[in-house]
Design an enzyme around this catalytic site. Structure first.
Site, PDB file in Angstrom:
ATOM      1  N   GLN A  10      36.045  -5.343 -17.527  1.00  0.00           N
ATOM      2  CA  GLN A  10      36.120  -6.747 -17.929  1.00  0.00           C
ATOM      3  C   GLN A  10      36.499  -7.630 -16.741  1.00  0.00           C
ATOM      4  OE1 GLN A  10      37.767  -6.953 -21.786  1.00  0.00           O
ATOM      5  NE2 GLN A  10      38.265  -9.126 -21.683  1.00  0.00           N
ATOM      6  N   SER A  87      38.206   1.072 -16.950  1.00  0.00           N
ATOM      7  CA  SER A  87      38.610   0.575 -18.269  1.00  0.00           C
ATOM      8  C   SER A  87      37.406   0.512 -19.207  1.00  0.00           C
ATOM      9  CB  SER A  87      39.297  -0.790 -18.125  1.00  0.00           C
ATOM     10  OG  SER A  87      39.863  -1.203 -19.342  1.00  0.00           O
ATOM     11  N   LEU A  88      36.954  -0.673 -19.574  1.00  0.00           N
ATOM     12  CA  LEU A  88      35.757  -0.818 -20.399  1.00  0.00           C
ATOM     13  C   LEU A  88      34.588  -0.026 -19.816  1.00  0.00           C
ATOM     14  CD1 LEU A  88      33.716  -2.221 -22.370  1.00  0.00           C
ATOM     15  CD2 LEU A  88      33.565  -4.035 -20.651  1.00  0.00           C
ATOM     16  N   ARG A 112      36.956  -2.338 -30.202  1.00  0.00           N
ATOM     17  CA  ARG A 112      38.033  -2.206 -29.217  1.00  0.00           C
ATOM     18  C   ARG A 112      38.506  -3.576 -28.756  1.00  0.00           C
ATOM     19  NH1 ARG A 112      37.987  -1.742 -23.335  1.00  0.00           N
ATOM     20  NH2 ARG A 112      39.584  -0.292 -22.548  1.00  0.00           N
ATOM     21  N   HIS A 199      46.327  -2.382 -21.299  1.00  0.00           N
ATOM     22  CA  HIS A 199      46.828  -1.151 -20.670  1.00  0.00           C
ATOM     23  C   HIS A 199      48.348  -1.136 -20.546  1.00  0.00           C
ATOM     24  CE1 HIS A 199      42.763   0.183 -19.948  1.00  0.00           C
ATOM     25  NE2 HIS A 199      42.486  -0.974 -19.389  1.00  0.00           N
ATOM     26  N   GLN A 248      43.936   5.675 -23.132  1.00  0.00           N
ATOM     27  CA  GLN A 248      43.612   4.660 -22.123  1.00  0.00           C
ATOM     28  C   GLN A 248      44.051   3.259 -22.542  1.00  0.00           C
ATOM     29  OE1 GLN A 248      40.279   2.232 -21.882  1.00  0.00           O
ATOM     30  NE2 GLN A 248      39.312   3.427 -20.247  1.00  0.00           N
TER      31      GLN A 248
END
Length: 309
Positions: A10, A87-88, A112, A199, A248
Site C-alpha cells: 500500500q 505487506s499487501l 482485509r 502491523h 502478519q
C-alpha cells in the site's frame, strides 16, 4: 542468473496507473471487477483519489495491477525462483504462485482492508517513518514509549531497509516514540499520512476476524516458493502460509531480512512487479550486489532484459 519477483504494498497506488497498458491489462481488471462488484479500472483511472486511497479499495487495486503485470511477464519471461511481497504485496505473490485465484485474492484483500480500517477509530492510532537510526535503537524507543503510563503501545512495523523503519501504534505512544528516536540520534522521525496503525498489536482483533474470513478459501501449494513477511524465509505449506497471513496483520514486515534471505539463497536479480519503485529503492539499499529491476507497465514487462526472453 537467479530471479526473484517482489510485489509492492500500500502506498504505491496512483490515479492513472497502468493507463498506457490499458489494452494489455484489461482482461485482468475485468476479472477482478467481476469478483468485487464494481469497475476497478474506472476507479484507478478516474478516482476520486480519496476513494482509491481508502484501504479497502487500495488493496484490490494494487493487487490487480501487480498481477496484471505479472501475467504479461510470465507469457514471455522466465519463471522466478522465489516470490515475495511487502505487506499487501504478499497477497499478489500468492496469486502469482497459484495459491489462490485472482478472484479469491481481491476478495481477501478487500475484506482485509475493511477489517484493518475498522480495527482502530481514525485519529487514535498512526504510523511514523524513522530514518538514520539502528533497528535496535528504534525497538528500544518503542519499548520505552509503550511502558509509559496509559499511553498504549507502539512497535516496529516495517523493517524496510537499514536505517529506514516504520513504527506503528496508538497516537500518544507514537508521539513519545518519535521524540525518543530523535533524542537517540535519528535523522528524521515523521508521522505518516495513514489512516490506521497497521502491523501493530492494535490490529490483533482484525487478524482474528481475518482468520475466520480466510476459512472460506482453500489454499493450494505454491508453484513458486514464497518468502513471507513474518518468517523472512520461504514457505510452501498452504496451511502455514494462511496462518502467517493472519500473524502478519499485527506483526512487523521483515523486509530487510527477506531480501537478505533471497541473496543467501542465490538470487542475483530482484524484479519489482507493480506500480511504483518503492521496493526497488529499498532492495538496492539492503544489498547493492543484487541487481534491481522494475516492471510497472506492459512496455517494461516486455523490455526488461534478464536473458529470459
Amino acid at each position: 542468473m537467479t530471479l526473484a519477483f517482489v510485489f509492492p504494498g500500500q502506498g504505491s497506488q496512483s490515479i492513472g496507473m497502468l493507463q498506457e497498458s490499458a489494452e494489455a491489462v484489461a482482461p485482468t481488471f475485468e476479472e477482478a471487477s467481476d469478483a468485487l462488484g464494481y469497475d476497478l479500472w474506472r476507479l484507478i483511472q478516474e478516482g476520486p483519489e480519496a476513494r482509491l486511497n481508502e484501504t479497502e479499495f487500495t488493496q484490490p487495486a494494487l493487487l490487480t495491477a501487480s498481477v496484471a503485470l505479472w501475467r504479461i511477464w510470465i507469457q514471455h519471461g522466465a519463471q522466478p525462483a522465489y516470490l515475495a511481497g511487502h505487506s499487501l504485496g504478499e497477497y499478489s505473490a500468492l496469486v502469482a504462485a497459484g495459491v489462490v485465484s485472482l478472484r479469491e485474492g481481491v476478495q481477501m484483500v478487500q475484506t482485509r482492508g475493511q477489517l484493518m480500517q475498522a480495527a482502530v477509530p481514525i485519529g487514535e492510532g498512526g504510523m511514523a517513518a524513522v530514518m538514520g537510526l539502528s533497528d535496535d535503537a528504534i525497538v528500544e524507543a518503542c519499548q520505552k514509549a509503550s511502558e509509559a503510563t496509559d499511553l498504549g503501545q507502539v512497535q516496529a512495523a516495517n523493517l524496510n531497509a537499514p536505517g529506514q523503519v516504520v513504527i506503528s501504534g496508538t497516537s500518544e505512544a507514537l508521539a513519545v516514540a518519535i521524540e525518543l528516536c530523535k533524542t537517540a540520534g535519528a535523522k528524521r522521525a515523521i508521522p505518516l499520512n495513514v489512516s490506521a496503525p497497521f502491523h501493530s498489536e492494535l490490529m490483533r482483533p482484525a487478524a482474528e476476524q481475518l482468520a475466520m474470513s480466510l476459512e472460506d478459501f482453500q489454499f493450494q501449494p505454491p508453484k513458486i516458493p514464497i518468502v513471507q513477511n513474518v518468517l523472512a524465509s520461504d514457505c510452501v505449506d498452504p496451511e502455514t502460509i494462511k496462518q502467517n497471513l493472519i500473524t502478519q496483520m499485527y506483526s512487523a514486515v521483515r523486509w530487510t531480512e527477506s531480501v537478505e534471505f533471497l541473496a543467501s539463497a542465490g538470487v542475483t536479480d530482484v524484479v519489482e512487479c507493480g506500480p511504483g519503485k518503492v521496493l526497488t529503492g529499498l532492495n538496492r539499499r539492503i544489498d547493492k550486489a543484487l541487481r534491481a529491476h522494475n516492471i510497472d507497465s506492459r512496455e517494461s514487462a516486455l523490455s526488461v532484459n534478464l536473458g529470459a526472453v
